[in-house]
Design a protein around this motif. Structure first.
Motif, short mmCIF file in Angstrom:
data_model
loop_
_atom_site.label_atom_id
_atom_site.label_comp_id
_atom_site.label_asym_id
_atom_site.label_seq_id
_atom_site.Cartn_x
_atom_site.Cartn_y
_atom_site.Cartn_z
N GLY A 69 0.81 -1.21 0.00
CA GLY A 69 0.00 0.00 0.00
C GLY A 69 0.84 1.26 0.00
O GLY A 69 0.45 2.28 -0.57
N GLY A 70 2.02 1.18 0.63
CA GLY A 70 2.91 2.32 0.62
C GLY A 70 3.48 2.61 -0.75
O GLY A 70 3.90 3.74 -1.03
N VAL A 71 3.51 1.62 -1.61
CA VAL A 71 4.06 1.78 -2.96
C VAL A 71 2.96 2.06 -3.99
O VAL A 71 3.10 2.95 -4.83
CB VAL A 71 4.86 0.52 -3.38
CG1 VAL A 71 5.44 0.69 -4.77
CG2 VAL A 71 5.96 0.22 -2.37
N VAL B 104 6.64 2.26 -10.54
CA VAL B 104 6.10 3.52 -10.04
C VAL B 104 7.13 4.36 -9.30
O VAL B 104 6.90 5.55 -9.04
CB VAL B 104 4.89 3.28 -9.10
CG1 VAL B 104 3.77 2.61 -9.86
CG2 VAL B 104 5.29 2.46 -7.88
N GLY B 105 8.26 3.83 -8.92
CA GLY B 105 9.27 4.60 -8.20
C GLY B 105 10.05 5.51 -9.13
O GLY B 105 10.07 5.33 -10.36
N ALA C 215 5.21 5.80 -15.31
CA ALA C 215 4.99 4.90 -14.18
C ALA C 215 4.12 3.70 -14.53
O ALA C 215 4.24 2.65 -13.90
CB ALA C 215 4.36 5.68 -13.02
N VAL C 216 3.26 3.84 -15.51
CA VAL C 216 2.36 2.73 -15.83
C VAL C 216 3.09 1.57 -16.50
O VAL C 216 2.60 0.45 -16.50
CB VAL C 216 1.19 3.22 -16.71
CG1 VAL C 216 1.63 3.48 -18.13
CG2 VAL C 216 0.03 2.24 -16.68
N TYR C 217 4.29 1.81 -17.01
CA TYR C 217 4.97 0.79 -17.81
C TYR C 217 6.11 0.09 -17.06
O TYR C 217 6.14 -1.13 -17.00
CB TYR C 217 5.53 1.42 -19.09
CG TYR C 217 4.50 2.22 -19.83
CD1 TYR C 217 3.50 1.60 -20.58
CD2 TYR C 217 4.49 3.62 -19.76
CE1 TYR C 217 2.54 2.34 -21.23
CE2 TYR C 217 3.54 4.36 -20.42
CZ TYR C 217 2.55 3.72 -21.16
OH TYR C 217 1.58 4.46 -21.80
N GLY C 218 7.03 0.85 -16.49
CA GLY C 218 8.24 0.24 -15.97
C GLY C 218 8.40 0.23 -14.48
O GLY C 218 9.42 -0.24 -13.96
#
Length: 489
Positions: free
Chosen positions: A167-169, A447-448, A442-445
């Motif tokens: 959830g934190g990520v 989210v960080g 972020a949607v591909y590789g």
């Protein structure tokens, strides 16, 4: 002499700014179009109690090299900072408890340490131990995190350990998140090993999944990690246009044209979409309909960050550690709290300098999980009160904040649902069929920040590799009457 290919990057967040940086380094001329009035996307900072505090992401994973390397390229090494001493905890079963040692993203590898932590009930701990004797759980294709980890170790491990960490990520739910895409360290174990606990234990002792780079896990910048976006935007200010929303992509006989809401058209050789999935889906509908359809199905979790400054005396005793996570089953509004001035020593120094004699602390509370958007309908004042109530429950905090800030991210984090890796593969294959078209973000590789930096760099390199270097649409018939940026008035 050959003209540099001109690439339009749609989106001025960390992915788009990094892509522009890489494209420039590869010899392209670039125009970055950002719909908002300021660049940076979810990397943003603003003052709280007189000091800059991140309003989005606050750190980068230091055990991946991409963000730290970018810090160095931009001359930011002297601003790099690491968290102070102390660790994050977990609020479970009515108490703040240390995370059990020997766990990997919440999956226990040391059942004795799990029992000692008290995070689970006695029954939950015994159920987790059944993993040692249960027959193999077949995993064919992608499955949800909850389906696999729950089958091996039971619902309490999922609810009280794995989901809070995930959830934190992702601000997501373990029963919907993809095992392959969100727990890539665990997924191979699921297909290879009978016991998950033994596999985690082995990996953490050097069997392959443990981090290999020594040193701090996280890093940030003095003044906030938002400074990374600021440095990139400053470096490429000549090619950055804010307040410029793209209405459509057009495909003339040669190259591309980008049409803005103002009806201005920009001719270019290539377009790189570094924007969220809904925007990318809209812009791809005519040129890559399969990718557009897949991206339309990507869901996002909204969230809010409540940042507050309080006197240290508001807490009974010294505030220790860097913060705590909260499982959804605890029934609190907040899902996590970060003791920012504990976690980042530079922030405590700046607080003391800006507020001499006041002995202030700064905390950030995260609110919002996927599927629980109703909580975000509350006013800013209500969210601050809810966060303060939860802090009082967990820490004994008394009084009200001296200053507070609420930052809302309506479509904050893409959800990596079961089958997400296959979806990304289909999207990229469909987009690649249109020469001079690319996607990153972020949607591909991942989210960080390091994942976004890596993805943007890889896609920039791929895109430039597909372009001819001896012609440019900005110098041909399609750009007649344009200026050097290829803009048709």
């Amino acid at each position: 002499m050959p003209e540099a290919p001109h690439v339009v990057v749609v989106g001025g967040g960390i992915s788009g700014l990094t892509a522009a940086h890489r494209l420039t380094g590869l010899g392209a001329s670039v125009t970055v179009l950002e719909a908002a009035d300021t660049p940076g996307g979810k990397l943003r900072a603003s003052p709280v109690a007189g000091v800059p505090v991140d309003a989005g992401a606050e750190a980068v994973l230091a055990r991946r090299p991409e963000a730290l390397d970018l810090f160095s390229e931009l001359g930011l090494d002297e601003r790099v900072v690491h968290p102070g001493p102390g660790a994050a905890s977990l609020y479970s079963r009515g108490r703040v408890r240390s995370l059990p040692k020997g766990q990997l993203m919440g999956v226990p590898g040391d059942l004795r340490a799990l029992a000692r932590s008290g995070v689970l009930s006695r029954r939950g701990t015994l159920r987790a131990g059944l993993d040692l004797v249960l027959p193999r759980t077949p995993v064919r294709g992608d499955v949800s995190v909850a389906d696999y980890v729950g089958a091996r170790m039971g619902a309490e491990v999922v609810d009280r350990l794995v989901e809070p960490l995930l959830g934190g990520v992702y601000a997501g739910r373990a029963d919907r998140l993809s095992l392959d895409s969100t727990l890539p360290q665990i997924a191979p174990m699921a297909r290879r090993d009978r016991s998950l606990a033994r596999a985690v234990h082995t990996s953490l002792r050097g069997g392959g999944a443990a981090p290999t780079k020594p040193g701090p896990v996280f890093a940030s910048l003095r003044g906030g990690v938002a400074g990374l976006a600021g440095a990139l935007a400053e470096r490429h200010s000549d090619s950055l246009r804010t307040g410029s929303r793209v209405r459509a992509l057009e495909r003339p006989p040669k190259g591309w044209r980008v049409r803005l809401d103002s009806n201005e058209r920009i001719s270019c050789d290539a377009v790189l979409l570094a924007c969220p999935a809904p925007e990318a889906s809209r812009l791809l509908a005519e040129h890559a309909p399969g990718a557009s359809r897949d991206l339309r199905g990507v869901e996002y979790a909204g969230m809010a960050l409540v940042t507050m400054a309080l006197p240290a005396s508001a807490f009974p005793g010294t505030l220790t550690g860097t913060g705590f996570l909260v499982p959804a089953v605890e029934g609190l509004t907040i899902k996590a709290a970060t003791f920012s001035s504990n976690k980042w020593p530079w922030l405590a120094e700046e607080l003391a300098r800006a507020n001499p004699g006041d002995d202030l602390v700064v905390l950030r509370c995260s609110i919002g999980r996927f599927g629980d958007e109703k909580v975000l309908e509350r006013s800013d004042e209500e969210l601050v009160r809810a966060a303060a109530r939860d802090l009082a429950t967990v820490t004994g905090m008394a009084g009200t904040p001296l200053e507070s800030r609420v930052t809302r991210w309506t479509e904050g984090l893409p959800q990596y649902a079961v089958g997400h890796a296959d979806l990304v593969g289909r999207v990229r294959a469909d987009v690649a069929r249109s020469p001079g078209l690319g996607v990153c973000g972020a949607v591909y590789g991942g989210v960080g920040i390091p994942a976004c930096v890596a993805d943007a760099g890889q896609e920039a390199e791929r895109l430039v590799g597909t372009l001819p270097t001896n012609t440019s649409t900005t110098g041909g018939d399609e750009a007649a009457g344009t200026n050097q940026q290829g803009v048709n008035p």
